[in-house]
Design a protein around this motif. Structure first.
Motif, PDB file in Angstrom:
ATOM      1  N   LYS A   1       0.801  -1.121   0.080  1.00 58.83           N
ATOM      2  CA  LYS A   1       0.018   0.046  -0.047  1.00 58.83           C
ATOM      3  C   LYS A   1       0.933   1.157  -0.013  1.00 58.83           C
ATOM      4  O   LYS A   1       2.003   1.569   0.601  1.00 58.83           O
ATOM      5  N   PRO A   2       0.173   2.277  -0.768  1.00 62.50           N
ATOM      6  CA  PRO A   2       0.909   3.749  -0.669  1.00 62.50           C
ATOM      7  C   PRO A   2       0.921   4.163   0.944  1.00 62.50           C
ATOM      8  O   PRO A   2       0.005   4.067   1.639  1.00 62.50           O
ATOM      9  N   VAL A   3       2.162   4.952   1.156  1.00 66.66           N
ATOM     10  CA  VAL A   3       2.026   5.398   2.805  1.00 66.66           C
ATOM     11  C   VAL A   3       1.929   6.981   2.887  1.00 66.66           C
ATOM     12  O   VAL A   3       1.605   7.469   4.038  1.00 66.66           O
ATOM     13  N   LEU A   4       2.099   7.765   1.724  1.00 69.38           N
ATOM     14  CA  LEU A   4       2.571   9.072   1.895  1.00 69.38           C
ATOM     15  C   LEU A   4       1.525   9.672   0.525  1.00 69.38           C
ATOM     16  O   LEU A   4       1.549   9.235  -0.429  1.00 69.38           O
ATOM     17  N   CYS A   5       1.193  10.919   0.751  1.00 71.46           N
ATOM     18  CA  CYS A   5       0.790  11.730  -0.196  1.00 71.46           C
ATOM     19  C   CYS A   5       1.290  13.094  -0.351  1.00 71.46           C
ATOM     20  O   CYS A   5       1.243  13.773   0.643  1.00 71.46           O
ATOM     21  N   ASN A   6       1.848  13.492  -1.389  1.00 65.93           N
ATOM     22  CA  ASN A   6       2.393  14.785  -1.540  1.00 65.93           C
ATOM     23  C   ASN A   6       1.439  15.475  -2.212  1.00 65.93           C
ATOM     24  O   ASN A   6       1.325  15.270  -3.561  1.00 65.93           O
ATOM     25  N   TYR A   7       0.818  16.349  -1.503  1.00 63.26           N
ATOM     26  CA  TYR A   7      -0.294  17.288  -1.952  1.00 63.26           C
ATOM     27  C   TYR A   7      -0.095  18.445  -2.359  1.00 63.26           C
ATOM     28  O   TYR A   7       0.192  19.386  -1.552  1.00 63.26           O
ATOM     29  N   TYR A   8      -0.095  18.940  -3.791  1.00 60.13           N
ATOM     30  CA  TYR A   8       0.597  20.151  -4.141  1.00 60.13           C
ATOM     31  C   TYR A   8      -0.668  20.985  -3.958  1.00 60.13           C
ATOM     32  O   TYR A   8      -1.405  20.941  -4.926  1.00 60.13           O
ATOM     33  N   VAL A   9      -0.803  21.962  -2.914  1.00 59.45           N
ATOM     34  CA  VAL A   9      -1.696  22.860  -3.023  1.00 59.45           C
ATOM     35  C   VAL A   9      -1.877  23.743  -4.077  1.00 59.45           C
ATOM     36  O   VAL A   9      -2.815  24.642  -4.702  1.00 59.45           O
ATOM     37  N   THR A  10      -0.693  24.217  -4.256  1.00 60.73           N
ATOM     38  CA  THR A  10      -0.233  25.216  -5.381  1.00 60.73           C
ATOM     39  C   THR A  10       1.156  24.873  -5.877  1.00 60.73           C
ATOM     40  O   THR A  10       1.915  24.649  -4.986  1.00 60.73           O
TER      41      THR A  10
END
Length: 327
Positions: free
Chosen positions: A6-15
């Motif tokens: 399973k993936p463990v991390l999300c790099n969520y680019y807000v902008t």
């Protein structure tokens, strides 16, 4: 041996927008929208189903997004470990809105000397970092200092440690600079300099991932025997609400999420990209920390064992392990 699929991390680019002009980063040059609360709500539900544990709301400068506090509050309430890195310029203004919603709050600081730090960042932000530390401590927050190491500022580690870390009871995160695309970061660190970082990492209140050191000694990722597991451990979501593969820094393929992140990530087309992680021509020699760190944690090999002591040290210090408990 793989510990989890399973993936463990999300790099969520807000902008991708940024109010700094760091010489070692090109993200601020990109035109960019801002993510929406509607998309965040749906994507967080899907990320939870996929098994993701950590959400890194990033950018650009994430505090430029006017709803960043709402994103963090929502993710934190859903049980994710939340993390955010900022140059500090907007933190004093927004600190109370963020209070209690960021598990790992990082202030970027690359020198104990104002002029040197500001020159590297392209804007006058040193004073904002100092103010941010003060404000965060007053609010009961436990911020870290993220120090990006180059050959030219290596000797600044001691001053930052003595003048900023110890007096303020902070954690110093040593972040060796890495190359990508056409971004220049100067000459690579020598064996002597890597050994210096390794020794420095053993000090109190210092986090230095030994896996990063070992990987650089080995010449980075090798496509014939890749250590990188970027696509299968980490989801990179762009401000355009796209899943970017195999990682943000290569950005070879972008899939529109369309309120269906869960099924998209498990689709055959995305699975084909996961199979290429660390094996593309551009992956040769890669040492990008934000993808190597989760890669070290999911497969038992020498990098896993190198990274484990510092990872345990940091999580025990921050108490983030408590967020992983089922109650």
């Amino acid at each position: 041996m793989r510990l989890t699929s399973k993936p463990v991390l999300c790099n969520y680019y807000v902008t991708y927008r940024c109010n700094a002009r760091c010489s070692f980063c090109d993200i601020w040059e990109k035109p960019s929208p801002y993510i929406t609360l509607k998309d965040v709500k749906q994507n967080l539900l899907d990320l939870k189903r996929l098994g993701v544990k950590v959400i890194d709301f990033t950018g650009g400068e994430p505090l430029l997004h006017r709803q960043i506090d709402e994103f963090l509050k929502l993710a934190h309430k859903m049980g994710f470990i939340t993390t955010l890195t900022t140059n500090g310029m907007l933190y004093p203004k927004l600190a109370k809105r963020l209070q209690g919603h960021v598990d790992m709050l990082h202030f970027s600081l690359d020198s104990a000397h104002k002029e040197e730090h500001d020159n590297g960042r392209g804007v006058a932000c040193y004073d904002f970092v100092m103010e941010s530390i003060k404000v965060a401590r007053q609010l009961g927050e436990r911020p870290d200092i993220l120090f990006t190491v180059f050959k030219h500022n290596l000797k600044q580690l001691e001053d930052v440690y003595e003048q900023v870390i110890l007096p303020n009871n902070l954690m110093l995160i040593i972040n060796p600079a890495f190359e990508y695309n056409a971004v220049e970061t100067g000459d690579r660190l020598t064996e002597e300099e890597l050994s210096y970082l390794s020794a420095f990492g053993k000090r109190k209140s210092v986090y230095m991932n030994e896996g990063f050191i070992e990987l650089r000694r080995d010449g980075g990722n090798h496509i014939n025997d890749p250590i990188c597991k970027a696509a299968s451990t980490t989801l990179a979501i762009s401000p355009h609400n796209e899943l970017v593969l195999p990682c943000y820094h290569l950005g070879t393929k972008a899939f529109p999420v369309n309120a269906n992140l869960y099924n998209l990530y498990l689709s055959e087309e995305v699975e084909e990209w996961k199979q290429q992680e660390g094996k593309l021509t551009a992956c040769e020699g890669c040492t990008i920390n934000c993808y190597m760190q989760p890669s070290f944690g999911v497969e038992v090999n020498k990098y896993f064992w190198k990274a484990l002591p510092s990872t345990l040290k940091y999580n025990l210090y921050k108490g983030t392990w408590k967020r992983l408990l089922p109650f």
